[in-house]
Every structure is written in C-alpha cells, then in structure tokens.
Design a protein around this motif. Sequence first.
Motif, mmCIF file in Angstrom:
data_model
loop_
_atom_site.group_PDB
_atom_site.id
_atom_site.type_symbol
_atom_site.label_atom_id
_atom_site.label_comp_id
_atom_site.label_asym_id
_atom_site.label_seq_id
_atom_site.Cartn_x
_atom_site.Cartn_y
_atom_site.Cartn_z
ATOM 1 N N SER A 125 0.832 -1.207 0.000
ATOM 2 C CA SER A 125 0.000 0.000 0.000
ATOM 3 C C SER A 125 0.865 1.254 0.000
ATOM 4 O O SER A 125 0.533 2.247 -0.659
ATOM 5 C CB SER A 125 -0.961 0.001 1.186
ATOM 6 N N SER A 126 1.992 1.223 0.696
ATOM 7 C CA SER A 126 2.911 2.357 0.687
ATOM 8 C C SER A 126 3.465 2.590 -0.712
ATOM 9 O O SER A 126 3.525 3.731 -1.192
ATOM 10 C CB SER A 126 4.046 2.100 1.673
ATOM 11 N N LEU A 127 3.848 1.531 -1.384
ATOM 12 C CA LEU A 127 4.380 1.657 -2.737
ATOM 13 C C LEU A 127 3.301 2.104 -3.724
ATOM 14 O O LEU A 127 3.593 2.864 -4.661
ATOM 15 C CB LEU A 127 4.991 0.333 -3.192
ATOM 16 N N MET A 128 2.071 1.684 -3.515
ATOM 17 C CA MET A 128 0.981 2.117 -4.394
ATOM 18 C C MET A 128 0.721 3.614 -4.231
ATOM 19 O O MET A 128 0.472 4.314 -5.224
ATOM 20 C CB MET A 128 -0.297 1.318 -4.109
ATOM 21 N N ARG A 129 0.766 4.111 -2.995
ATOM 22 C CA ARG A 129 0.601 5.556 -2.780
ATOM 23 C C ARG A 129 1.732 6.337 -3.429
ATOM 24 O O ARG A 129 1.516 7.376 -4.062
ATOM 25 C CB ARG A 129 0.530 5.862 -1.278
ATOM 26 N N LYS A 130 2.948 5.828 -3.299
ATOM 27 C CA LYS A 130 4.109 6.487 -3.906
ATOM 28 C C LYS A 130 3.978 6.487 -5.426
ATOM 29 O O LYS A 130 4.251 7.502 -6.088
ATOM 30 C CB LYS A 130 5.389 5.760 -3.496
ATOM 31 N N LEU A 131 3.520 5.401 -6.001
ATOM 32 C CA LEU A 131 3.323 5.323 -7.443
ATOM 33 C C LEU A 131 2.246 6.304 -7.903
ATOM 34 O O LEU A 131 2.404 6.957 -8.941
ATOM 35 C CB LEU A 131 2.943 3.899 -7.844
ATOM 36 N N ALA A 132 1.173 6.423 -7.135
ATOM 37 C CA ALA A 132 0.111 7.366 -7.496
ATOM 38 C C ALA A 132 0.636 8.804 -7.484
ATOM 39 O O ALA A 132 0.307 9.600 -8.373
ATOM 40 C CB ALA A 132 -1.067 7.219 -6.539
ATOM 41 N N ARG A 133 1.455 9.148 -6.472
ATOM 42 C CA ARG A 133 2.048 10.487 -6.427
ATOM 43 C C ARG A 133 2.949 10.722 -7.624
ATOM 44 O O ARG A 133 2.936 11.796 -8.240
ATOM 45 C CB ARG A 133 2.834 10.679 -5.131
ATOM 46 N N ARG A 134 3.745 9.738 -8.003
ATOM 47 C CA ARG A 134 4.656 9.882 -9.140
ATOM 48 C C ARG A 134 3.878 9.995 -10.446
ATOM 49 O O ARG A 134 4.244 10.777 -11.329
ATOM 50 C CB ARG A 134 5.623 8.700 -9.200
ATOM 51 N N ASP A 135 2.817 9.211 -10.589
ATOM 52 C CA ASP A 135 1.991 9.312 -11.795
ATOM 53 C C ASP A 135 1.345 10.686 -11.905
ATOM 54 O O ASP A 135 1.284 11.266 -13.000
ATOM 55 C CB ASP A 135 0.912 8.227 -11.803
ATOM 56 N N LYS A 136 0.862 11.206 -10.776
ATOM 57 C CA LYS A 136 0.241 12.527 -10.765
ATOM 58 C C LYS A 136 1.261 13.594 -11.152
ATOM 59 O O LYS A 136 0.975 14.492 -11.960
ATOM 60 C CB LYS A 136 -0.325 12.808 -9.378
ATOM 61 N N GLU A 137 2.475 13.474 -10.607
ATOM 62 C CA GLU A 137 3.527 14.434 -10.932
ATOM 63 C C GLU A 137 3.921 14.327 -12.405
ATOM 64 O O GLU A 137 4.106 15.339 -13.090
ATOM 65 C CB GLU A 137 4.742 14.178 -10.049
ATOM 66 N N LEU A 138 4.011 13.128 -12.912
ATOM 67 C CA LEU A 138 4.358 12.931 -14.324
ATOM 68 C C LEU A 138 3.282 13.520 -15.232
ATOM 69 O O LEU A 138 3.601 14.195 -16.235
ATOM 70 C CB LEU A 138 4.532 11.439 -14.609
#
Length: 108
Positions: A81-94
Amino acid sequence: MMTALVVWMKRGLLLVLLLILLVFMVSFATSNTSEVHLQLLGWDLMSIKTASLAVMSFIAGGVVGIIVSVVSISRLQLKNSSLMRKLARRDKELQKLRSSSLKGLTDA
C-alpha cells in the motif's frame, strides 16, 4: 465447462488425500498407546499418550506457522500500500509535467 471439471477433480483429489491422511492418523493413534511422563526443570508435569503428544505438537506447529504467515502477509500488504501511494504520487507528478510541457509548446 472444462474449468468446472478441473475444479471438481481438484476437490475430489483433495478429499481422497484427506481420507488417506485420516487413515494414517487413526493407525498412528491406535499403534502408539504407551504413555510418556513429562518433566520440565525437574518438575513432574503429567503423563500423556505418545499419539496425543505428537498430535498436539503438530497442531502447535500449525498454529505457529499460521501466526508467522499472518505477520509476514500483513507486513507485505503494508509495504504494497505504501508503494501504491508512492506510485500514485509519481503518476500525478508525471501527468502534471506532461501537461505543463504541452502548454509551453502551444504558447509559442
């Protein structure tokens, strides 16, 4: 149709294996009726049948295995779940970077 057949075959095989295991357990219990006297640090605890002692140790091992598995799975789920949140933040930034670079191209 084929998947239903495979499911029923798996269930049947599992039932046969459980019945074979049950036969072995009953055979073990009837052939090991002698009692074992338990002592811990010089204290006399109790007398118990060998088969009962073996079954209790297998049950205790199973419970310990389940507890260890639950703890391990919980840790992995938290990490996921921590990695999924981090991925969502990175996708949003991208996505934000892509949209801002496109705005720069259309303004020129």
